[in-house]
Design a protein around this motif. Structure first.
Motif, PDB file in Angstrom:
ATOM      1  N   SER A   1      22.372 -20.459   2.366  1.00 32.84           N
ATOM      2  CA  SER A   1      23.551 -21.583   2.608  1.00 32.84           C
ATOM      3  C   SER A   1      24.735 -21.247   2.942  1.00 32.84           C
ATOM      4  CB  SER A   1      23.051 -23.085   2.214  1.00 32.84           C
ATOM      5  OG  SER A   1      23.709 -23.111   0.916  1.00 32.84           O
ATOM      6  N   LYS A   2      24.944 -20.436   2.062  1.00 27.82           N
ATOM      7  CA  LYS A   2      26.923 -20.321   1.088  1.00 27.82           C
ATOM      8  C   LYS A   2      27.003 -18.807   2.416  1.00 27.82           C
ATOM      9  CE  LYS A   2      26.903 -22.788  -2.942  1.00 27.82           C
ATOM     10  NZ  LYS A   2      26.461 -22.219  -4.406  1.00 27.82           N
ATOM     11  N   LEU A   3      25.836 -18.320   2.753  1.00 31.06           N
ATOM     12  CA  LEU A   3      26.015 -16.466   2.966  1.00 31.06           C
ATOM     13  C   LEU A   3      25.733 -16.277   4.959  1.00 31.06           C
ATOM     14  CD1 LEU A   3      24.700 -14.463   0.734  1.00 31.06           C
ATOM     15  CD2 LEU A   3      26.422 -14.685   0.736  1.00 31.06           C
ATOM     16  N   GLU A   4      26.908 -15.476   5.371  1.00 32.16           N
ATOM     17  CA  GLU A   4      26.832 -15.607   6.574  1.00 32.16           C
ATOM     18  C   GLU A   4      26.483 -14.174   7.206  1.00 32.16           C
ATOM     19  OE1 GLU A   4      27.922 -14.316  10.665  1.00 32.16           O
ATOM     20  OE2 GLU A   4      29.299 -14.513   9.135  1.00 32.16           O
ATOM     21  N   GLU A   5      25.313 -14.049   8.128  1.00 37.98           N
ATOM     22  CA  GLU A   5      24.359 -11.828   8.212  1.00 37.98           C
ATOM     23  C   GLU A   5      25.964 -11.562   8.495  1.00 37.98           C
ATOM     24  OE1 GLU A   5      22.176 -12.038  10.861  1.00 37.98           O
ATOM     25  OE2 GLU A   5      20.498 -13.013   9.870  1.00 37.98           O
ATOM     26  N   GLY A   6      27.381 -12.210   9.608  1.00 37.34           N
ATOM     27  CA  GLY A   6      28.735 -11.531   9.955  1.00 37.34           C
ATOM     28  C   GLY A   6      28.978 -10.992   8.917  1.00 37.34           C
ATOM     29  N   ALA A   7      29.145 -11.971   8.413  1.00 37.36           N
ATOM     30  CA  ALA A   7      30.255 -12.135   6.642  1.00 37.36           C
ATOM     31  C   ALA A   7      29.318 -11.223   5.346  1.00 37.36           C
ATOM     32  CB  ALA A   7      30.883 -12.929   5.779  1.00 37.36           C
ATOM     33  N   LEU A   8      28.392 -10.359   5.673  1.00 33.73           N
ATOM     34  CA  LEU A   8      28.244 -10.167   4.862  1.00 33.73           C
ATOM     35  C   LEU A   8      27.921  -8.271   4.871  1.00 33.73           C
ATOM     36  CD1 LEU A   8      26.493  -9.085   2.210  1.00 33.73           C
ATOM     37  CD2 LEU A   8      24.319  -9.713   3.154  1.00 33.73           C
ATOM     38  N   ALA A   9      27.628  -8.369   6.400  1.00 33.90           N
ATOM     39  CA  ALA A   9      27.693  -6.930   7.390  1.00 33.90           C
ATOM     40  C   ALA A   9      28.985  -6.613   7.146  1.00 33.90           C
ATOM     41  CB  ALA A   9      27.384  -6.972   8.523  1.00 33.90           C
ATOM     42  N   ARG A  10      30.278  -7.377   6.944  1.00 29.64           N
ATOM     43  CA  ARG A  10      31.912  -6.958   6.740  1.00 29.64           C
ATOM     44  C   ARG A  10      32.001  -6.382   5.883  1.00 29.64           C
ATOM     45  NH1 ARG A  10      32.219 -10.669  10.761  1.00 29.64           N
ATOM     46  NH2 ARG A  10      32.252 -12.500   8.847  1.00 29.64           N
TER      47      ARG A  10
ATOM     48  N   GLY B   1      25.495  -0.699  14.000  1.00 29.23           N
ATOM     49  CA  GLY B   1      24.204  -1.897  14.566  1.00 29.23           C
ATOM     50  C   GLY B   1      22.813  -1.908  13.573  1.00 29.23           C
ATOM     51  N   ASP B   2      23.085  -1.298  12.895  1.00 30.38           N
ATOM     52  CA  ASP B   2      22.481  -1.226  11.583  1.00 30.38           C
ATOM     53  C   ASP B   2      22.717  -1.671  10.238  1.00 30.38           C
ATOM     54  OD1 ASP B   2      20.242   0.811  12.472  1.00 30.38           O
ATOM     55  OD2 ASP B   2      21.541   2.571  11.550  1.00 30.38           O
ATOM     56  N   VAL B   3      24.353  -1.501  10.358  1.00 27.97           N
ATOM     57  CA  VAL B   3      25.219  -2.693   9.288  1.00 27.97           C
ATOM     58  C   VAL B   3      24.485  -3.910   9.102  1.00 27.97           C
ATOM     59  CG1 VAL B   3      26.928  -3.227   8.562  1.00 27.97           C
ATOM     60  CG2 VAL B   3      26.762  -1.074   8.582  1.00 27.97           C
ATOM     61  N   GLU B   4      24.310  -4.318  11.000  1.00 23.79           N
ATOM     62  CA  GLU B   4      24.241  -6.162  11.232  1.00 23.79           C
ATOM     63  C   GLU B   4      22.787  -6.128  10.829  1.00 23.79           C
ATOM     64  OE1 GLU B   4      25.798  -8.479  12.731  1.00 23.79           O
ATOM     65  OE2 GLU B   4      28.361  -7.408  12.007  1.00 23.79           O
ATOM     66  N   ASN B   5      22.105  -5.409  11.072  1.00 28.10           N
ATOM     67  CA  ASN B   5      20.662  -5.307  10.691  1.00 28.10           C
ATOM     68  C   ASN B   5      19.768  -5.335   9.092  1.00 28.10           C
ATOM     69  OD1 ASN B   5      20.264  -5.555  13.420  1.00 28.10           O
ATOM     70  ND2 ASN B   5      19.130  -3.510  13.770  1.00 28.10           N
ATOM     71  N   LEU B   6      20.660  -4.320   8.864  1.00 25.38           N
ATOM     72  CA  LEU B   6      20.952  -4.319   6.983  1.00 25.38           C
ATOM     73  C   LEU B   6      20.801  -5.675   6.902  1.00 25.38           C
ATOM     74  CD1 LEU B   6      22.233  -0.622   6.236  1.00 25.38           C
ATOM     75  CD2 LEU B   6      19.329  -1.584   5.523  1.00 25.38           C
TER      76      LEU B   6
END
Length: 108
Positions: free
Chosen positions: A67-76, A97-102
């Motif tokens: 709940s504390k994480l968001e995919e976009g923030a992790l990708a960045r 595109g792979d970064v977002e998927n990872l």
């Protein structure tokens, strides 16, 4: 991120993204599996899960951590200078595109 210790975070990311990485270096994963006494990336994956279990920690985020994480923030965060070397050291080259998927894989 989200209070997850670094070693656990790396372990979670490793097992969640292993199939993607193995597609870029099947021979490398086969060699690792052979040294471990098995065959293929799926064997390595299973052994990592078994090791984590013996160590007493899971290889997925709990609901509070998630709940504390968001995919976009992790990708960045994955492409920031402090972290980019881990991405560059992957067995397979990652495009944007792979970064977002990872990131999505790591959080599931």
């Amino acid at each position: 991120l989200a209070g997850v210790p670094h070693g656990r975070a790396v372990s979670i990311a490793l097992v969640q993204t292993m199939e993607w990485a193995a597609q870029g270096a099947p021979d490398g994963y086969e060699a690792v599996a052979h040294v471990m006494g098995g065959e293929g990336a799926s064997y390595v994956h299973a052994q990592l899960h078994a090791l984590a279990e013996r160590c007493g920690f899971g290889l997925s985020l709990d609901d509070d951590e998630r709940s504390k994480l968001e995919e976009g923030a992790l990708a960045r965060a994955m492409v920031e200078p402090a972290n980019i070397d881990m991405l560059r050291a992957a067995a397979r080259d990652a495009d944007e595109g792979d970064v977002e998927n990872l990131a999505a894989m790591a959080l599931n």
